[in-house]
Design a protein around this motif. Sequence first.
Motif, PDB file in Angstrom:
ATOM      1  N   LYS A   1       4.362  22.819   1.480  1.00 48.64           N
ATOM      2  CA  LYS A   1       5.904  22.875   1.149  1.00 48.64           C
ATOM      3  C   LYS A   1       6.637  21.429   1.866  1.00 48.64           C
ATOM      4  CE  LYS A   1       5.801  27.720   1.577  1.00 48.64           C
ATOM      5  NZ  LYS A   1       6.413  28.965   2.254  1.00 48.64           N
ATOM      6  N   SER A   2       6.031  20.794   3.208  1.00 49.09           N
ATOM      7  CA  SER A   2       6.825  19.650   3.583  1.00 49.09           C
ATOM      8  C   SER A   2       5.565  18.816   3.973  1.00 49.09           C
ATOM      9  CB  SER A   2       7.614  19.982   4.859  1.00 49.09           C
ATOM     10  OG  SER A   2       6.793  20.601   5.766  1.00 49.09           O
ATOM     11  N   PRO A   3       5.482  17.514   3.908  1.00 49.64           N
ATOM     12  CA  PRO A   3       4.526  16.631   4.043  1.00 49.64           C
ATOM     13  C   PRO A   3       4.273  16.482   5.569  1.00 49.64           C
ATOM     14  CG  PRO A   3       6.222  15.568   2.850  1.00 49.64           C
ATOM     15  CD  PRO A   3       6.729  16.753   3.213  1.00 49.64           C
ATOM     16  N   ARG A   4       2.833  16.784   5.651  1.00 50.19           N
ATOM     17  CA  ARG A   4       2.318  16.716   7.195  1.00 50.19           C
ATOM     18  C   ARG A   4       1.705  15.349   7.519  1.00 50.19           C
ATOM     19  NH1 ARG A   4       3.500  20.693  10.139  1.00 50.19           N
ATOM     20  NH2 ARG A   4       3.619  23.018   8.969  1.00 50.19           N
ATOM     21  N   VAL A   5       1.639  14.418   6.457  1.00 47.28           N
ATOM     22  CA  VAL A   5       0.660  13.078   6.624  1.00 47.28           C
ATOM     23  C   VAL A   5       1.807  12.068   6.237  1.00 47.28           C
ATOM     24  CG1 VAL A   5      -1.192  11.943   6.408  1.00 47.28           C
ATOM     25  CG2 VAL A   5      -1.224  14.221   6.303  1.00 47.28           C
ATOM     26  N   THR A   6       2.034  11.250   7.110  1.00 48.12           N
ATOM     27  CA  THR A   6       2.779   9.916   6.748  1.00 48.12           C
ATOM     28  C   THR A   6       1.929   8.693   6.886  1.00 48.12           C
ATOM     29  OG1 THR A   6       3.989   9.805   8.917  1.00 48.12           O
ATOM     30  CG2 THR A   6       5.024  11.179   7.100  1.00 48.12           C
ATOM     31  N   LEU A   7       2.077   7.777   6.177  1.00 48.24           N
ATOM     32  CA  LEU A   7       1.567   6.446   6.254  1.00 48.24           C
ATOM     33  C   LEU A   7       2.366   5.139   6.119  1.00 48.24           C
ATOM     34  CD1 LEU A   7      -1.017   4.667   5.810  1.00 48.24           C
ATOM     35  CD2 LEU A   7      -0.720   4.786   3.148  1.00 48.24           C
ATOM     36  N   THR A   8       2.114   4.336   7.432  1.00 47.16           N
ATOM     37  CA  THR A   8       2.805   3.043   7.545  1.00 47.16           C
ATOM     38  C   THR A   8       1.813   1.851   7.216  1.00 47.16           C
ATOM     39  OG1 THR A   8       4.470   3.993   8.957  1.00 47.16           O
ATOM     40  CG2 THR A   8       4.582   1.820   8.715  1.00 47.16           C
ATOM     41  N   ILE A   9       2.086   0.976   6.517  1.00 47.72           N
ATOM     42  CA  ILE A   9       1.080  -0.387   6.559  1.00 47.72           C
ATOM     43  C   ILE A   9       1.939  -1.614   6.833  1.00 47.72           C
ATOM     44  CG2 ILE A   9      -0.275  -1.737   4.950  1.00 47.72           C
ATOM     45  CD1 ILE A   9      -0.865   0.952   3.303  1.00 47.72           C
ATOM     46  N   LYS A  10       1.665  -2.377   7.334  1.00 51.65           N
ATOM     47  CA  LYS A  10       2.142  -3.685   7.803  1.00 51.65           C
ATOM     48  C   LYS A  10       0.969  -4.841   7.491  1.00 51.65           C
ATOM     49  CE  LYS A  10       4.323  -6.357  11.621  1.00 51.65           C
ATOM     50  NZ  LYS A  10       4.328  -6.449  12.922  1.00 51.65           N
ATOM     51  N   ASP A  11       1.411  -5.747   6.484  1.00 51.71           N
ATOM     52  CA  ASP A  11       0.636  -6.791   6.605  1.00 51.71           C
ATOM     53  C   ASP A  11       0.601  -7.846   7.681  1.00 51.71           C
ATOM     54  OD1 ASP A  11      -0.131  -6.439   3.809  1.00 51.71           O
ATOM     55  OD2 ASP A  11       1.643  -7.155   3.038  1.00 51.71           O
ATOM     56  N   ASN A  12      -0.587  -8.255   8.129  1.00 50.25           N
ATOM     57  CA  ASN A  12      -0.766  -9.346   9.202  1.00 50.25           C
ATOM     58  C   ASN A  12      -0.815 -10.564   9.162  1.00 50.25           C
ATOM     59  OD1 ASN A  12      -2.658  -6.409  10.611  1.00 50.25           O
ATOM     60  ND2 ASN A  12      -0.567  -7.102  11.289  1.00 50.25           N
ATOM     61  N   TYR A  13      -1.765 -10.937   8.402  1.00 54.93           N
ATOM     62  CA  TYR A  13      -2.079 -12.395   8.221  1.00 54.93           C
ATOM     63  C   TYR A  13      -2.817 -12.667   6.682  1.00 54.93           C
ATOM     64  CZ  TYR A  13      -6.340 -11.621  10.591  1.00 54.93           C
ATOM     65  OH  TYR A  13      -7.458 -11.027  11.009  1.00 54.93           O
ATOM     66  N   SER A  14      -2.679 -13.782   6.004  1.00 53.11           N
ATOM     67  CA  SER A  14      -3.525 -13.978   4.699  1.00 53.11           C
ATOM     68  C   SER A  14      -4.845 -14.903   4.779  1.00 53.11           C
ATOM     69  CB  SER A  14      -2.366 -14.191   3.678  1.00 53.11           C
ATOM     70  OG  SER A  14      -1.402 -13.323   3.546  1.00 53.11           O
ATOM     71  N   ASN A  15      -5.427 -15.125   3.815  1.00 51.56           N
ATOM     72  CA  ASN A  15      -6.560 -15.957   3.731  1.00 51.56           C
ATOM     73  C   ASN A  15      -6.008 -17.332   3.511  1.00 51.56           C
ATOM     74  OD1 ASN A  15      -8.891 -17.657   3.363  1.00 51.56           O
ATOM     75  ND2 ASN A  15      -9.717 -15.913   1.828  1.00 51.56           N
ATOM     76  N   MET A  16      -6.262 -18.201   4.418  1.00 52.25           N
ATOM     77  CA  MET A  16      -5.767 -19.706   4.494  1.00 52.25           C
ATOM     78  C   MET A  16      -6.426 -20.666   3.611  1.00 52.25           C
ATOM     79  SD  MET A  16      -7.534 -21.474   7.926  1.00 52.25           S
ATOM     80  CE  MET A  16      -8.819 -20.885   8.479  1.00 52.25           C
ATOM     81  N   ARG A  17      -7.413 -20.069   2.917  1.00 52.62           N
ATOM     82  CA  ARG A  17      -8.273 -20.938   2.070  1.00 52.62           C
ATOM     83  C   ARG A  17      -7.186 -21.526   0.955  1.00 52.62           C
ATOM     84  NH1 ARG A  17     -13.885 -20.122  -0.925  1.00 52.62           N
ATOM     85  NH2 ARG A  17     -13.892 -22.030  -2.222  1.00 52.62           N
ATOM     86  N   GLU A  18      -6.427 -20.835   0.423  1.00 52.22           N
ATOM     87  CA  GLU A  18      -5.495 -21.370  -0.661  1.00 52.22           C
ATOM     88  C   GLU A  18      -4.433 -22.589  -0.056  1.00 52.22           C
ATOM     89  OE1 GLU A  18      -1.665 -18.800  -1.358  1.00 52.22           O
ATOM     90  OE2 GLU A  18      -3.507 -17.510  -1.039  1.00 52.22           O
ATOM     91  N   GLN A  19      -4.432 -22.569   1.219  1.00 49.60           N
ATOM     92  CA  GLN A  19      -3.467 -23.546   1.922  1.00 49.60           C
ATOM     93  C   GLN A  19      -4.206 -24.735   2.092  1.00 49.60           C
ATOM     94  OE1 GLN A  19      -0.175 -23.129   1.717  1.00 49.60           O
ATOM     95  NE2 GLN A  19      -0.695 -21.188   0.823  1.00 49.60           N
TER      96      GLN A  19
END
Length: 409
Positions: free
Chosen positions: A307-325
């Motif tokens: 009836k009401s959501p019991r699970v919540t999700l938060t996602i935060k990006d930290n860092y990326s692959n430096m290869r392309e740089q």
Amino acid sequence: MTNLIDRFLKYVTFDTQSDPSQGCCPSSKGQTQFAQFLKQELTDLGLTNVTLDDNGYVMATLPSNVDYDVPAIGFIAHMDTAPDASGANVKPQIVENYQGGDIALGKGDEVLSPIHYPDLHQLHGHDIITTDGTTLLGADNKAGIAEIMSAVEYIIGHPEIPHGDIKVGFTPDEEIGRGADLFNVEKFAAQWAYTVDGGPVGELEFENFNAAAATVEFRGVNVHPGTAKGKMVNSMTLASRFQAEMPVDETPEHTEGYEGFYHLTNADMSVAKSTLHYILRDFDQDGLDQKKAYLMDKVDTFNSGSKSPRVTLTIKDNYSNMREQVEVYPHIIDIAKQAMLACGVTPDIKPIRGGTDGARLSFMGLPCPNVFTGGYNFHGIHEFITVQGMQSAVKVVVQIAKETAIRYR
């Protein structure tokens, strides 16, 4: 080289463990004390523009000794040690001419065993610096600092070695993901740099994980267990069911090389509320996005029919692959490879199964691959490093500076 080990053994006496619960920078007083010590040492060595800013970043310059234009390059290491194990009252020991078998750590029953750490089989004849089994050693990354300092000292003492401007940078709070947050790239004024923060001799790395953090919260209902039937919702039960549905083969203990993972790092549990903290890692951005989507799908499944959501999700990006740089500047890698070969070191190019300040700095306009320190088993009481590995790192840093000057002559 005569000062290298004494310098390192002095550095590890500073308790510089970073503290993720603190919002200030540096996050611990020990880092400020160590930064002040390093600033004075750089000044005493004769470097110019030696600064320590309010956020604990130490920078200095060894001016060029050639009369032609050479790009300014940098060498960077971090001052903090990981929160995973104590960094206070570090008592290192040196095992000279290691010939195999277990190494006793301190006075207790703790040992460094080649059964669990087979790298030791390749280190017979080496002088090994270990912990006493009660703390980490701090080679991550005080070895890198000692190696950079000793390399600079060696270059100063050998003016026949050609070099352009050499920039030195020591950062706080790398272990808690903040090392590049307040790094002033413009002030540092290098065209590229190298973090000296790798592991065994020969490591040369210019790609790393794409990283994100995920927090999953479970809301329960707590009533007296004697009258709980049909009323209680135990959030810990929900959390355990959720964790049980994570892919078993995609965890750190089952992955290597270019394989990514889901990692449950810690949990806060009670009947009314439970929280699971995950880190997500993948070398491919699409792979990381798939892992995020998998968590989202699981949360939706757990909430379906409620009836009401019991699970919540938060996602935060930290860092990326430096290869392309970094890979768009192949000469940066070529110079490091040539320097290693000139020092009798075989380059071992591999991905970083983690992150460094260099990853963030590369996206801030300072391409910054990573080179070895000679250390093993970072973040725990079985951490160790070899004297010979540290000496090799010093030689490679010196040679990188020399190779850069020769290339632009």
